[in-house]
Design a protein around this motif. Structure first.
Motif, PDB file in Angstrom:
ATOM      1  N   VAL A  21       0.853  -1.191   0.000  1.00  0.00           N
ATOM      2  CA  VAL A  21       0.000   0.000   0.000  1.00  0.00           C
ATOM      3  C   VAL A  21       0.889   1.240   0.000  1.00  0.00           C
ATOM      4  N   VAL A  22       0.530   2.222  -0.785  1.00  0.00           N
ATOM      5  CA  VAL A  22       1.185   3.527  -0.742  1.00  0.00           C
ATOM      6  C   VAL A  22       0.282   4.454   0.067  1.00  0.00           C
ATOM      7  N   ALA A  23       0.844   5.071   1.105  1.00  0.00           N
ATOM      8  CA  ALA A  23       0.044   5.942   1.975  1.00  0.00           C
ATOM      9  C   ALA A  23       0.828   7.206   2.296  1.00  0.00           C
ATOM     10  N   GLY A  24       0.147   8.325   2.295  1.00  0.00           N
ATOM     11  CA  GLY A  24       0.812   9.596   2.582  1.00  0.00           C
ATOM     12  C   GLY A  24      -0.180  10.733   2.486  1.00  0.00           C
ATOM     13  N   GLY A  25       0.265  11.843   1.935  1.00  0.00           N
ATOM     14  CA  GLY A  25      -0.648  12.970   1.838  1.00  0.00           C
ATOM     15  C   GLY A  25      -0.060  14.119   1.053  1.00  0.00           C
ATOM     16  N   VAL A  26      -0.874  15.115   0.832  1.00  0.00           N
ATOM     17  CA  VAL A  26      -0.452  16.289   0.072  1.00  0.00           C
ATOM     18  C   VAL A  26      -1.298  17.482   0.501  1.00  0.00           C
ATOM     19  N   GLU A  27      -0.709  18.644   0.423  1.00  0.00           N
ATOM     20  CA  GLU A  27      -1.452  19.888   0.669  1.00  0.00           C
ATOM     21  C   GLU A  27      -0.725  21.012  -0.061  1.00  0.00           C
TER      22      GLU A  27
END
Length: 244
Positions: A111-117
């Motif tokens: 699974v690829v998990a992270g975030g962006v803003e």
């Protein structure tokens, strides 16, 4: 139960609002990061079973399920799903938890998990109406909810915490100066091995870190939300507006 492990972890340098990443769409920024992650991990895209993306302001260029959009922009197979979640400031961490839980449960393996803003291109509260005037709160929320909970801006929350624990602006400024000094030292020592290449040759660190801070200038800054003389949370000692 399977044991979940982090195989590889990367991030972009964080850019200041209007700075390094201001001309880069957030979905493209996340896609570039996913590509960099898979390259470092040596993991083929077809092995990814989900892309879980934390994102607070899911509107405009960050709307329409930025997790799925980033998966497609990153060149992952169309069979790879994606999802966006919002747990406010803990969104990216929650994405990692959800990925680990899926692996532990035996539902998935990679699974690829992270975030962006992108606070340059998608302003805070774009997805909700913020009341005008002193601490009027969030007018776009359900009135029944606002009758039960006097929801306020997080900067006002910080002001009330400072009042509760008798933290002066001078103390908060000192912590901010120490934070910048430590971050600058860490960057100069090359401790951020998780950084992907930035938009400029000198972007081997976060753009918002200051090598030097001016105590007098910090002390003279007005409160971020409260009237002058009635608060201590300023742009100098509060969290920065950033892209990454």
């Amino acid at each position: 139960m399977n044991e979940a492990v982090i195989v590889e972890a990367v991030r972009t340098p964080f850019g200041r609002r209007g700075g390094w990443w201001a001309d880069t769409r957030p979905d493209s920024l996340l896609a570039q990061t996913v590509q960099g992650l898979l390259a470092r991990a040596g993991l083929p895209g077809e092995k990814v079973e989900d892309l879980i993306a934390g994102c607070v302001s899911q509107a405009g260029e960050q709307g329409a399920n930025i997790g799925r959009l980033a998966a497609m922009l990153a060149g992952l197979p169309e069979s790879v799903p994606g999802v966006a979640l919002n747990r406010m400031c803990g969104s990216s961490q929650q994405a990692v938890h959800f990925g680990a839980q899926a692996i532990a449960a035996g539902d998935m393996r990679y699974v690829v998990a992270g975030g962006v803003e992108s606070m340059s291109r998608v302003p805070m509260f774009l997805d909700v109406t913020l009341g005008q005037g002193e601490f009027r709160g969030f007018e776009g929320l359900n009135p029944a909810l606002l009758e039960r909970y006097p929801l306020i801006h997080q900067i006002e929350s910080a002001e009330r915490i400072a009042e509760r624990w008798q933290l002066s602006q001078a103390e908060m400024d000192e912590w901010a100066r120490e934070s910048h000094a430590r971050a600058w030292s860490a960057a100069q020592a090359g401790l951020h091995a998780e950084l992907l290449p930035g938009p400029r040759e000198d972007a081997g660190r976060d753009e918002g870190i200051r090598e030097k801070t001016d105590p007098a200038r910090m002390a003279a800054m007005a409160p971020a939300l409260r009237p002058p003389g009635q608060g201590g949370v300023t742009a100098a000692n509060a969290s920065q507006l950033a892209d990454g």
